[in-house]
Scaffold this motif. Structure first.
Motif, mmCIF file in Angstrom:
data_model
loop_
_atom_site.group_PDB
_atom_site.id
_atom_site.type_symbol
_atom_site.label_atom_id
_atom_site.label_comp_id
_atom_site.label_asym_id
_atom_site.label_seq_id
_atom_site.Cartn_x
_atom_site.Cartn_y
_atom_site.Cartn_z
ATOM 1 N N ALA A 52 12.834 38.293 39.390
ATOM 2 C CA ALA A 52 11.917 38.353 38.250
ATOM 3 C C ALA A 52 12.458 39.325 37.208
ATOM 4 N N ILE A 53 12.152 39.037 35.941
ATOM 5 C CA ILE A 53 12.616 39.901 34.855
ATOM 6 C C ILE A 53 11.465 40.284 33.933
ATOM 7 N N ASP A 54 11.712 41.322 33.161
ATOM 8 C CA ASP A 54 10.871 41.680 32.029
ATOM 9 C C ASP A 54 11.676 41.313 30.787
ATOM 10 N N ALA A 55 11.049 40.694 29.806
ATOM 11 C CA ALA A 55 11.720 40.318 28.563
ATOM 12 C C ALA A 55 11.079 41.080 27.416
ATOM 13 N N THR A 56 11.903 41.829 26.689
ATOM 14 C CA THR A 56 11.441 42.563 25.520
ATOM 15 C C THR A 56 12.050 41.888 24.299
ATOM 16 N N PHE A 57 11.216 41.223 23.521
ATOM 17 C CA PHE A 57 11.677 40.528 22.329
ATOM 18 C C PHE A 57 11.674 41.502 21.159
ATOM 19 N N LEU A 58 12.764 41.496 20.398
ATOM 20 C CA LEU A 58 12.960 42.431 19.295
ATOM 21 C C LEU A 58 13.165 41.671 17.992
ATOM 22 N N ASP A 59 12.777 42.292 16.873
ATOM 23 C CA ASP A 59 13.063 41.668 15.583
ATOM 24 C C ASP A 59 14.504 42.002 15.186
ATOM 25 N N ARG A 60 14.922 41.602 14.001
ATOM 26 C CA ARG A 60 16.317 41.803 13.609
ATOM 27 C C ARG A 60 16.664 43.270 13.370
ATOM 28 N N HIS A 61 15.646 44.134 13.289
ATOM 29 C CA HIS A 61 15.877 45.568 13.119
ATOM 30 C C HIS A 61 15.784 46.332 14.441
ATOM 31 N N GLY A 62 15.561 45.611 15.536
ATOM 32 C CA GLY A 62 15.474 46.246 16.849
ATOM 33 C C GLY A 62 14.087 46.733 17.215
ATOM 34 N N ARG A 63 13.086 46.386 16.417
ATOM 35 C CA ARG A 63 11.709 46.779 16.720
ATOM 36 C C ARG A 63 11.102 45.784 17.702
ATOM 37 N N ILE A 64 10.326 46.309 18.636
ATOM 38 C CA ILE A 64 9.693 45.465 19.655
ATOM 39 C C ILE A 64 8.586 44.631 19.018
ATOM 40 N N VAL A 65 8.639 43.306 19.254
ATOM 41 C CA VAL A 65 7.586 42.423 18.748
ATOM 42 C C VAL A 65 6.752 41.834 19.880
ATOM 43 N N LYS A 66 7.324 41.754 21.090
ATOM 44 C CA LYS A 66 6.570 41.208 22.214
ATOM 45 C C LYS A 66 7.264 41.605 23.515
ATOM 46 N N VAL A 67 6.467 41.910 24.528
ATOM 47 C CA VAL A 67 6.981 42.205 25.863
ATOM 48 C C VAL A 67 6.290 41.266 26.848
ATOM 49 N N VAL A 68 7.086 40.590 27.663
ATOM 50 C CA VAL A 68 6.545 39.728 28.705
ATOM 51 C C VAL A 68 7.069 40.265 30.028
ATOM 52 N N ARG A 69 6.168 40.651 30.905
ATOM 53 C CA ARG A 69 6.551 41.289 32.168
ATOM 54 C C ARG A 69 6.476 40.311 33.337
ATOM 55 N N ASN A 70 7.275 40.618 34.359
ATOM 56 C CA ASN A 70 7.256 39.889 35.634
ATOM 57 C C ASN A 70 7.367 38.376 35.467
ATOM 58 N N ILE A 71 8.390 37.954 34.768
ATOM 59 C CA ILE A 71 8.637 36.520 34.603
ATOM 60 C C ILE A 71 9.342 36.030 35.861
ATOM 61 N N ARG A 72 8.692 35.145 36.575
ATOM 62 C CA ARG A 72 9.243 34.646 37.839
ATOM 63 C C ARG A 72 10.450 33.745 37.608
ATOM 64 N N PRO A 73 11.349 33.691 38.591
ATOM 65 C CA PRO A 73 12.444 32.714 38.512
ATOM 66 C C PRO A 73 11.869 31.296 38.439
ATOM 67 N N GLY A 74 12.563 30.428 37.715
ATOM 68 C CA GLY A 74 12.154 29.034 37.620
ATOM 69 C C GLY A 74 11.254 28.701 36.446
ATOM 70 N N ARG A 75 10.959 29.662 35.605
ATOM 71 C CA ARG A 75 10.097 29.391 34.450
ATOM 72 C C ARG A 75 10.903 28.692 33.358
ATOM 73 N N LEU A 76 10.350 27.629 32.802
ATOM 74 C CA LEU A 76 11.074 26.795 31.849
ATOM 75 C C LEU A 76 11.150 27.404 30.453
ATOM 76 N N TRP A 77 10.116 28.124 30.017
ATOM 77 C CA TRP A 77 10.076 28.549 28.622
ATOM 78 C C TRP A 77 9.260 29.827 28.467
ATOM 79 N N VAL A 78 9.842 30.823 27.813
ATOM 80 C CA VAL A 78 9.129 32.040 27.422
ATOM 81 C C VAL A 78 9.506 32.298 25.969
ATOM 82 N N TRP A 79 8.513 32.272 25.091
ATOM 83 C CA TRP A 79 8.763 32.399 23.660
ATOM 84 C C TRP A 79 8.377 33.784 23.184
ATOM 85 N N GLY A 80 9.217 34.368 22.333
ATOM 86 C CA GLY A 80 8.971 35.701 21.809
ATOM 87 C C GLY A 80 8.228 35.744 20.500
ATOM 88 N N GLY A 81 7.993 34.608 19.893
ATOM 89 C CA GLY A 81 7.281 34.560 18.613
ATOM 90 C C GLY A 81 8.230 34.351 17.447
#
Length: 97
Positions: A52-81
């Motif tokens: 499992a992973i945590d995904a931290t989505f960042l904008d083009r300046h490196g600022r955090i826009v969304k955090v998705v925690r505990n993404i299980r293996p096998g997930r087809l799609w996780v969108w950051g916005g």
């Protein structure tokens, strides 16, 4: 592979197309404080991953826009916005049991 420290995480940068496509597939985990930065990316999957992973989505300046925690293996799609321009993948802080 180049490395960068971003938000306190020592991250490899997946710059080439093969590195971006491979991502964390085939790895058994990541050490604490380490991750993978995927530039030009606003969505990910965890198909064929082993942990499992945590995904931290960042904008083009490196600022955090969304955090998705505990993404299980096998997930087809996780969108950051719409504002997400890159993603920092790290091992999940608390893995699913």
């Amino acid at each position: 592979m180049r490395r960068v420290t971003i938000h306190g995480i020592d991250a490899e940068i997946a710059e080439s197309l093969p590195a971006r496509l491979r991502g964390l597939i085939g790895r058994t985990g990541l050490p604490p404080g380490c991750g993978l930065l995927i530039p030009r990316c606003n969505a990910i999957h965890t198909l064929f991953m082993r942990f499992a992973i945590d995904a931290t989505f960042l904008d083009r300046h490196g600022r955090i826009v969304k955090v998705v925690r505990n993404i299980r293996p096998g997930r087809l799609w996780v969108w950051g916005g719409w504002r997400a321009a890159q993603v920092l993948e790290t091992a999940a802080y608390h893995e699913f049991r």
